[in-house]
Design a protein around this motif. Structure first.
Motif, mmCIF file in Angstrom:
data_model
loop_
_atom_site.group_PDB
_atom_site.id
_atom_site.type_symbol
_atom_site.label_atom_id
_atom_site.label_comp_id
_atom_site.label_asym_id
_atom_site.label_seq_id
_atom_site.Cartn_x
_atom_site.Cartn_y
_atom_site.Cartn_z
ATOM 1 N N THR A 194 -4.438 -42.221 -0.960
ATOM 2 C CA THR A 194 -5.552 -42.080 -0.032
ATOM 3 C C THR A 194 -6.831 -42.545 -0.712
ATOM 4 O O THR A 194 -7.166 -42.064 -1.796
ATOM 5 C CB THR A 194 -5.717 -40.624 0.431
ATOM 6 O OG1 THR A 194 -4.498 -40.183 1.032
ATOM 7 C CG2 THR A 194 -6.851 -40.503 1.442
ATOM 8 N N GLN A 203 1.974 -40.797 -1.560
ATOM 9 C CA GLN A 203 0.786 -40.992 -0.742
ATOM 10 C C GLN A 203 -0.377 -41.485 -1.590
ATOM 11 O O GLN A 203 -0.684 -40.911 -2.639
ATOM 12 C CB GLN A 203 0.394 -39.686 -0.057
ATOM 13 C CG GLN A 203 -0.892 -39.757 0.751
ATOM 14 C CD GLN A 203 -0.747 -40.576 2.009
ATOM 15 O OE1 GLN A 203 0.209 -40.419 2.767
ATOM 16 N NE2 GLN A 203 -1.712 -41.464 2.267
ATOM 17 N N GLN A 217 3.191 -48.067 4.057
ATOM 18 C CA GLN A 217 3.150 -47.802 5.486
ATOM 19 C C GLN A 217 1.979 -46.885 5.792
ATOM 20 O O GLN A 217 1.942 -45.741 5.314
ATOM 21 C CB GLN A 217 4.462 -47.182 5.962
ATOM 22 C CG GLN A 217 4.551 -47.046 7.469
ATOM 23 C CD GLN A 217 5.950 -46.733 7.939
ATOM 24 O OE1 GLN A 217 6.813 -46.312 7.170
ATOM 25 N NE2 GLN A 217 6.218 -46.966 9.208
ATOM 26 N N ALA A 218 1.035 -47.397 6.566
ATOM 27 C CA ALA A 218 -0.107 -46.616 7.005
ATOM 28 C C ALA A 218 0.240 -45.925 8.320
ATOM 29 O O ALA A 218 1.141 -46.381 9.050
ATOM 30 C CB ALA A 218 -1.318 -47.523 7.178
ATOM 31 N N PRO A 219 -0.458 -44.845 8.653
ATOM 32 C CA PRO A 219 -0.165 -44.131 9.906
ATOM 33 C C PRO A 219 -0.248 -45.055 11.112
ATOM 34 O O PRO A 219 -1.224 -45.798 11.276
ATOM 35 C CB PRO A 219 -1.251 -43.053 9.945
ATOM 36 C CG PRO A 219 -1.611 -42.832 8.526
ATOM 37 C CD PRO A 219 -1.496 -44.162 7.861
ATOM 38 N N GLY A 220 0.789 -45.028 11.933
ATOM 39 C CA GLY A 220 0.809 -45.820 13.146
ATOM 40 C C GLY A 220 1.094 -47.288 12.955
ATOM 41 O O GLY A 220 1.036 -48.071 13.915
ATOM 42 N N ALA A 277 -2.126 -45.393 2.435
ATOM 43 C CA ALA A 277 -0.776 -45.501 2.985
ATOM 44 C C ALA A 277 0.175 -44.699 2.118
ATOM 45 O O ALA A 277 -0.192 -44.251 1.022
ATOM 46 C CB ALA A 277 -0.325 -46.968 3.023
#
Length: 116
Positions: free
Chosen positions: A113, A111, A39-42, A92
């Motif tokens: 990145t 996480q 799940q990525a931000p937004g 994500a």
């Protein structure tokens, strides 16, 4: 009840590699299909990869096919996600999932990145 604990996330440059691990508690690990989601931000949580209970069948999201490999070790009750050729869009929180027809469990996430 199954408890899942992910590890192996971190910061990596574009083109780099990471291996995620998901350690499962319980004596019924081999009866679960295991999967990785992210799940990525937004964004919504999305499927990444899955491996069947017996480990013979795998499937991948189109976006990771050829770069990621899922595997499982039934002795260690652990599922892995080897991620190569990482891209910034792979950034994500990655979640481990264990499911059967009548129950499912999630880990807390790790996480990942990827810097450009």
């Amino acid at each position: 009840q199954v408890q899942l604990v992910e590890s192996g996330g971190g910061l990596v440059q574009t083109g780099g590699s990471l291996r995620l691990s998901c350690a499962a508690s319980g004596r019924t690990f081999s009866s679960y299909t295991m999967g990785w989601f992210r799940q990525a931000p937004g964004k919504d949580r999305e499927f990444v990869a899955a491996i069947s209970a017996g480990g013979l069948n795998t499937n991948y999201a189109d976006s990771v096919t050829g770069r990621f490999t899922i595997s499982r070790d039934s002795v260690k009750n652990t599922v892995y996600l080897q991620m190569n050729s990482l891209k910034p869009e792979d950034t994500a929180v990655y979640y481990c999932n264990a499911r059967r027809s009548y129950d499912a469990y999630w880990g807390q996430g790790t996480q990942v990145t990827v810097s450009s």
